[in-house]
Scaffold this active site. Structure first.
Site, PDB file in Angstrom:
ATOM      1  CG  ASP A 123      -1.864  -1.135   1.279  1.00  8.09           C
ATOM      2  OD1 ASP A 123      -2.153  -1.696   0.210  1.00  8.09           O
ATOM      3  OD2 ASP A 123      -2.335  -1.473   2.386  1.00  8.09           O
TER       4      ASP A 123
HETATM    5  N1  URA Z   1      -1.277  -5.967   3.784  1.00  7.00           N
HETATM    6  C1  URA Z   1      -1.752  -4.692   3.823  1.00  7.00           C
HETATM    7  O1  URA Z   1      -2.780  -4.416   4.431  1.00  7.00           O
HETATM    8  N2  URA Z   1      -1.057  -3.752   3.182  1.00  7.00           N
HETATM    9  C2  URA Z   1       0.110  -3.979   2.526  1.00  7.00           C
HETATM   10  O2  URA Z   1       0.714  -3.054   1.975  1.00  7.00           O
HETATM   11  C3  URA Z   1       0.577  -5.306   2.502  1.00  7.00           C
HETATM   12  C4  URA Z   1      -0.126  -6.276   3.133  1.00  7.00           C
END
Ligand code: URA
Length: 239
Positions: A103
């Site tokens: 993310d």
């Molecule tokens: N899980 C999440 O919620 N975000 C990420 O970036 C990776 C795994």
């Protein structure tokens, strides 16, 4: 491979520019000047030089980045900076892409490569490649959560996750944890904690299969994988 393609692949200009370079006599293969762009060379067996400097040819590039928050795990984005924008031009010319997504606000280990086969294997749901995250949670994480994650939790869309291994590093009004999961659903770690009524306030990936984040990399920094790390990744038989 044709000499003009090899030079163009390595970023020495367009095919047209490379043709001029060859015409100027600057390029030698095993000590013989090569002016014909169609000439074939075997970069693994022959030595190519440009103005006397040996040219290292490689087809694939494997980079480990400590992804900073605020950048997107994509090759292009119309608004935000991408992880590819953070690469030196000499690495961008290999057309690498991030293997999977973190993310925008997630930090940590991101593999960036142009080896499609390796990326495919690492991302294949059939391979169950484990990914470990360090996270800070907004409240107390309990042994009940450890049990729930070990059984799999039901996400907001009704999907029941595969078992996740949750380790409590520090429990309190805020908790530090490590979570290892073998799938990669959208926002999976955040949604797994939401499923037990808690919120991830900081998230960092620390490993992917046999690859561990090099903690000496500052946020936004990256380095090439070592030969040993590449071997480990290629030989990993996660199932
Ligand atoms: N899980 C999440 O919620 N975000 C990420 O970036 C990776 C795994």
């Amino acid at each position: 491979m044709r000499i003009d393609k090899l030079l163009a692949n390595l970023g020495y200009g367009s095919r047209k520019e490379v043709k001029q370079l060859l015409k100027s006599g600057a390029v030698k293969v095993d000590d013989c000047v090569v002016k014909d762009p169609k000439q074939h060379v075997d970069p693994n067996k022959q030595t190519v030089t440009l103005n006397g400097e040996v040219i290292e040819y490689k087809e694939f590039i494997y980079l480990m980045m400590n992804k900073p928050p605020g950048v997107i795990s994509a090759t292009e984005d119309s608004i935000d900076e991408t992880v590819i924008d953070l690469l030196e031009l000499e690495d961008q010319i290999f057309n690498p892409f991030p293997v999977g997504r973190l993310d925008k606000d997630t930090e940590g280990l991101l593999l960036i490569t142009n080896d499609g086969q390796l990326a495919h294997r690492l991302l294949s749901p059939k391979k169950h490649v484990p990914k470990t995250y360090f996270a800070v949670i907004d409240r107390e994480v309990t042994e009940d959560d450890v049990k729930s994650f070990a059984e799999g939790v039901v996400l907001d869309d009704g999907y029941k996750t595969k078992p996740g291994e949750l380790k409590i590093l520090k429990s309190g009004i805020r908790s530090d944890i490590e979570l290892t999961i073998t799938e990669g659903k959208f926002h999976q770690v955040k949604r797994m904690f939401e499923a037990v009524g808690k919120k991830v306030v900081y998230l960092k990936r620390i490993s992917m299969g046999p690859l561990k984040l090099d903690e000496t990399l500052e946020l936004g920094e990256y380095r090439e994988l070592t030969d040993e790390e590449i071997e480990l990744l290629k030989n990993d038989q996660s199932k």
